[in-house]
Write a protein that holds these residues in place. Structure first.
Motif, PDB file in Angstrom:
ATOM      1  N   THR A  24      48.830  38.365  39.925  1.00  0.00           N
ATOM      2  CA  THR A  24      48.344  38.061  38.839  1.00  0.00           C
ATOM      3  C   THR A  24      48.148  39.214  37.868  1.00  0.00           C
ATOM      4  N   VAL A  25      48.505  39.105  36.495  1.00  0.00           N
ATOM      5  CA  VAL A  25      48.395  40.049  35.511  1.00  0.00           C
ATOM      6  C   VAL A  25      47.869  39.501  34.267  1.00  0.00           C
ATOM      7  N   GLY A  30      47.705  36.132  27.890  1.00  0.00           N
ATOM      8  CA  GLY A  30      46.910  35.436  28.925  1.00  0.00           C
ATOM      9  C   GLY A  30      47.348  35.675  30.287  1.00  0.00           C
ATOM     10  N   ASP A  31      46.409  35.032  31.222  1.00  0.00           N
ATOM     11  CA  ASP A  31      47.007  35.342  32.598  1.00  0.00           C
ATOM     12  C   ASP A  31      48.238  34.998  32.934  1.00  0.00           C
ATOM     13  N   LEU A  32      48.892  35.520  33.829  1.00  0.00           N
ATOM     14  CA  LEU A  32      50.288  35.102  34.440  1.00  0.00           C
ATOM     15  C   LEU A  32      50.039  35.387  36.094  1.00  0.00           C
ATOM     16  N   GLY A  33      50.450  34.329  36.612  1.00  0.00           N
ATOM     17  CA  GLY A  33      50.680  34.273  37.952  1.00  0.00           C
ATOM     18  C   GLY A  33      52.044  34.205  38.397  1.00  0.00           C
ATOM     19  N   ILE A  34      52.330  35.327  39.416  1.00  0.00           N
ATOM     20  CA  ILE A  34      53.815  35.234  39.809  1.00  0.00           C
ATOM     21  C   ILE A  34      54.007  35.028  41.377  1.00  0.00           C
ATOM     22  N   LEU A  35      54.704  34.199  41.668  1.00  0.00           N
ATOM     23  CA  LEU A  35      54.894  33.772  43.052  1.00  0.00           C
ATOM     24  C   LEU A  35      56.610  33.864  43.629  1.00  0.00           C
ATOM     25  N   ALA A  48      43.665  45.522  31.859  1.00  0.00           N
ATOM     26  CA  ALA A  48      42.944  44.488  32.837  1.00  0.00           C
ATOM     27  C   ALA A  48      43.229  45.056  34.142  1.00  0.00           C
ATOM     28  N   PRO A  49      42.227  44.502  35.037  1.00  0.00           N
ATOM     29  CA  PRO A  49      42.514  44.166  36.519  1.00  0.00           C
ATOM     30  C   PRO A  49      43.840  43.347  36.771  1.00  0.00           C
ATOM     31  N   MET A  50      44.831  43.905  37.787  1.00  0.00           N
ATOM     32  CA  MET A  50      45.856  43.127  38.514  1.00  0.00           C
ATOM     33  C   MET A  50      45.287  42.876  39.744  1.00  0.00           C
ATOM     34  N   PHE A  51      45.900  41.511  40.108  1.00  0.00           N
ATOM     35  CA  PHE A  51      45.252  41.141  41.648  1.00  0.00           C
ATOM     36  C   PHE A  51      46.662  40.801  42.112  1.00  0.00           C
ATOM     37  N   ILE A  52      46.844  41.523  43.630  1.00  0.00           N
ATOM     38  CA  ILE A  52      47.800  41.508  44.382  1.00  0.00           C
ATOM     39  C   ILE A  52      47.277  40.792  45.750  1.00  0.00           C
ATOM     40  N   LYS A  53      48.056  39.753  46.075  1.00  0.00           N
ATOM     41  CA  LYS A  53      47.718  39.122  47.346  1.00  0.00           C
ATOM     42  C   LYS A  53      48.756  39.469  48.408  1.00  0.00           C
ATOM     43  N   THR A  54      48.459  40.037  49.438  1.00  0.00           N
ATOM     44  CA  THR A  54      49.201  40.406  50.610  1.00  0.00           C
ATOM     45  C   THR A  54      48.657  40.587  51.794  1.00  0.00           C
TER      46      THR A  54
END
Length: 138
Positions: A24-25, A30-35, A48-54
């Motif tokens: 998520t960036v 605005g916010d963009l979720g990448i799957l 901004a903060p970037m969120f990585i799910k792993t």
């Protein structure tokens, strides 16, 4: 496949390279979720903060501008700078935040460029503080 390769690169070094589940960036709109399997795109990034799910965990990285480039099985973040929480000096970020806030309060009408620089410095400082203290979590 439920992962994709994420690489975060700055002019200085490779910050992150790993198979991840999602990203998520904060893009230009605005916010963009990448799957995995996301359509290809390129978009500028905001500070901004970037969120990585792993691996069942969320990694937060402070990103200071740049671009995200999405391909079928790989996402590349070309950032002006990017910092992991462990790399952030919170005291320095707090001092930078205070300096930027002072500059924003004492600006004159002729220095729009200084005002914009102060706004960006404030955004970078706040992003660093959020990421380093864990308050930037989703």
């Amino acid at each position: 496949m439920n992962t994709f390769l994420l690489e975060i690169v700055t002019p200085e070094h490779l910050v992150f390279s790993k198979q991840v589940n999602s990203l998520t960036v904060k893009g230009a709109d605005g916010d963009l979720g990448i799957l995995p399997g996301h359509i290809p795109l390129v978009t500028p990034l905001q500070v901004a903060p970037m969120f990585i799910k792993t691996d069942g965990a969320t990694v937060t990285i402070a990103v200071h501008g740049g671009f995200v480039e999405v391909h079928k099985d790989k996402v590349t973040v070309l950032a002006e700078s990017a910092e992991l929480p462990t790399e952030i000096d919170v005291e320095r970020a707090e001092a930078a935040k205070e300096r930027a806030q002072r500059r924003l309060q004492t600006r004159s009408k002729q220095d729009e460029i200084d005002h914009r620089r102060a706004e960006l410095a404030l955004q970078r400082a706040v992003t660093r503080i959020k990421v380093s203290t864990g308050k930037g979590q989703q």
